[in-house]
Design a protein around this motif. Structure first.
Motif, short mmCIF file in Angstrom:
data_model
loop_
_atom_site.label_atom_id
_atom_site.label_comp_id
_atom_site.label_asym_id
_atom_site.label_seq_id
_atom_site.Cartn_x
_atom_site.Cartn_y
_atom_site.Cartn_z
N TYR A 129 6.46 5.61 14.19
CA TYR A 129 7.25 3.73 14.89
C TYR A 129 6.60 2.58 14.06
CZ TYR A 129 7.32 -0.32 18.57
OH TYR A 129 7.50 -0.56 19.00
N LEU A 130 6.04 2.29 13.07
CA LEU A 130 5.86 1.68 11.97
C LEU A 130 6.81 2.43 10.89
CD1 LEU A 130 1.95 1.08 11.85
CD2 LEU A 130 4.07 -0.43 12.93
N LEU A 131 7.07 2.89 10.54
CA LEU A 131 8.25 4.02 9.58
C LEU A 131 9.32 3.32 10.02
CD1 LEU A 131 6.48 6.46 8.09
CD2 LEU A 131 6.57 4.81 7.24
N ALA A 132 9.97 3.92 11.21
CA ALA A 132 11.22 3.47 11.90
C ALA A 132 11.43 2.34 11.73
CB ALA A 132 11.16 4.34 13.19
N VAL A 133 10.35 1.34 12.02
CA VAL A 133 10.75 -0.07 12.31
C VAL A 133 10.86 -0.91 10.88
CG1 VAL A 133 9.63 -2.21 13.19
CG2 VAL A 133 9.59 -0.43 14.37
N SER A 141 11.04 4.29 2.01
CA SER A 141 10.55 4.91 0.49
C SER A 141 9.27 4.66 0.16
CB SER A 141 11.70 5.44 -0.31
OG SER A 141 10.54 5.69 -1.46
N THR A 142 8.61 3.93 -0.96
CA THR A 142 7.03 3.38 -1.67
C THR A 142 7.13 2.00 -0.75
OG1 THR A 142 8.08 4.99 -3.08
CG2 THR A 142 6.12 3.14 -3.00
N SER A 143 8.17 1.32 -0.82
CA SER A 143 7.34 -0.16 -0.36
C SER A 143 7.29 0.59 1.03
CB SER A 143 8.94 -0.84 -0.13
OG SER A 143 9.10 -1.21 -0.99
N ALA A 144 7.59 1.31 2.00
CA ALA A 144 7.50 1.63 3.49
C ALA A 144 6.62 2.13 3.80
CB ALA A 144 8.61 1.93 3.97
N ALA A 145 6.06 3.62 2.87
CA ALA A 145 4.57 3.82 3.00
C ALA A 145 3.90 3.17 2.69
CB ALA A 145 4.98 5.04 2.63
N ASP A 149 0.46 0.93 5.00
CA ASP A 149 -0.71 0.46 4.75
C ASP A 149 -1.51 -0.14 4.86
OD1 ASP A 149 -3.01 2.90 4.58
OD2 ASP A 149 -2.63 1.93 2.03
N LEU A 150 -0.54 -1.39 4.13
CA LEU A 150 -1.02 -2.33 3.77
C LEU A 150 -1.79 -3.27 5.33
CD1 LEU A 150 0.21 -4.34 0.45
CD2 LEU A 150 -2.03 -3.84 0.90
N LEU A 151 -0.93 -3.10 5.67
CA LEU A 151 -0.44 -3.83 7.51
C LEU A 151 -1.72 -3.00 8.39
CD1 LEU A 151 3.34 -3.81 8.02
CD2 LEU A 151 2.40 -5.72 7.81
N LEU A 152 -1.70 -1.90 8.28
CA LEU A 152 -3.16 -1.72 9.48
C LEU A 152 -4.31 -1.62 8.70
CD1 LEU A 152 -1.11 2.16 9.31
CD2 LEU A 152 -1.58 0.44 10.86
N LEU A 153 -4.55 -1.86 7.40
CA LEU A 153 -5.85 -2.10 7.06
C LEU A 153 -5.90 -3.22 7.09
CD1 LEU A 153 -8.15 -1.52 5.23
CD2 LEU A 153 -6.45 -2.42 3.44
N GLY A 219 6.07 -10.28 1.51
CA GLY A 219 5.98 -9.08 0.30
C GLY A 219 6.25 -7.89 0.01
N ILE A 220 6.24 -7.59 1.17
CA ILE A 220 7.04 -5.66 1.35
C ILE A 220 8.51 -5.40 0.84
CG2 ILE A 220 7.53 -3.64 2.49
CD1 ILE A 220 4.71 -4.04 4.28
N VAL A 221 8.93 -6.60 2.17
CA VAL A 221 10.23 -7.59 1.04
C VAL A 221 10.93 -7.43 0.44
CG1 VAL A 221 12.44 -8.21 2.05
CG2 VAL A 221 10.56 -7.76 3.87
N HIS A 222 10.02 -8.13 -0.03
CA HIS A 222 10.50 -8.96 -1.97
C HIS A 222 10.16 -7.83 -2.76
CE1 HIS A 222 10.64 -11.42 -5.66
NE2 HIS A 222 9.54 -10.91 -5.67
N ALA A 223 9.36 -6.44 -2.47
CA ALA A 223 8.83 -5.65 -2.97
C ALA A 223 9.77 -4.00 -3.08
CB ALA A 223 7.37 -5.38 -3.07
N ASN A 224 10.86 -4.56 -2.21
CA ASN A 224 11.71 -3.07 -1.33
C ASN A 224 12.22 -2.87 -2.83
OD1 ASN A 224 12.15 -1.01 0.52
ND2 ASN A 224 13.92 -2.93 0.75
N GLY A 225 12.86 -4.16 -3.64
CA GLY A 225 13.91 -3.02 -4.77
C GLY A 225 13.24 -2.93 -5.55
#
Length: 235
Positions: A129-133, A141-145, A149-153, A219-225
């Motif tokens: 679910y989280l990966l789909a969102v 890819s990596t940023s999503a994975a 993990d960061l969000l769940l932690l 941070g995830i959005v910024h690191a996505n690239g």
């Protein structure tokens, strides 16, 4: 004359439920709710099932694996919002809110979520679910994975903190807050000047909780690239 004693045949006793992976996990989960993670030792689980610890190893490799299955079992109660074409951020917030509420409401689950990685369909459902969102938000890819993990932690740590506060009571938290407010302004000028801000954040509206998610998400959005090579070059 000796009194007559009623002899009960072993065959007349209720049959013990056969040992299985499912019954071991369910029993461990009940012990978790009653005693926390300390109640989930292999010895205690075996005792509750009226068997020896060695019998459990036929179904689970070790305590860590049992923890993973128990956590997944607890996640079976998680109700996720329906995936729609609507605002992906809103769906992410609602999913994580449901997750943090489950961890706080089920005794021991928040603590266990910081100690084990769940294994099973319920955990996979949450991850999917989280990966789909995140993918809907253009994060792949990596940023999503790594981001998931960061969000769940983060959610687990918030839930554990809230569970600990509930366990120790409001007086304990009030004493901690008083200690910060009474800090020496000369030795700790920043703590003293921000003594109110340090404990601010509306608990009812979860203002501080949502702020944390927003910060991580930005941070995830910024690191996505970025790719892994560029990340490694910064080390």
């Amino acid at each position: 004359m000796k009194p007559n004693r009623e002899i009960i045949s072993r065959r007349a006793r209720p049959a013990k439920e056969p040992l299985s992976h499912e019954i071991i996990v369910k029993t461990a989960y009940e012990l978790l709710k009653e005693e926390g993670t300390s109640g989930m030792s292999m010895r205690k689980v075996a005792k509750a099932l009226d068997t020896g610890p060695s019998s459990l190893y036929v179904y689970v490799k070790n305590l860590q694996e049992l923890n993973s299955y128990v956590l997944d079992h607890g996640l079976g109660q998680l109700v996720l919002p329906e995936l729609t074409d609507g605002d992906w951020k809103e769906q992410l917030f609602r999913a994580l809110d449901a997750y943090v509420m489950l961890l706080m409401e089920q005794p021991g689950l928040a603590e266990l979520s910081l100690q084990a990685i769940p294994i099973g369909t319920h955990a996979f459902r949450l991850n999917e679910y989280l990966l789909a969102v995140l993918q809907k938000g253009g994060i792949t890819s990596t940023s999503a994975a790594w981001g998931m993990d960061l969000l769940l932690l983060y959610v687990s740590s918030v839930a554990f903190e809230q569970a600990a506060r509930s366990k120790h009571g409001e007086e304990h938290m009030a004493a901690i807050q008083h200690s910060y407010q009474a800090t020496d302004p000369v030795r700790f000028p920043l703590i003293h000047s921000m003594k109110e801000e340090l404990f601010s954040g509306d608990t009812v509206s979860k203002e501080r909780f949502y702020w944390g998610i927003e910060v991580i998400l930005n941070g995830i959005v910024h690191a996505n690239g970025l790719n892994r090579n560029s990340i490694s070059s910064r080390k």
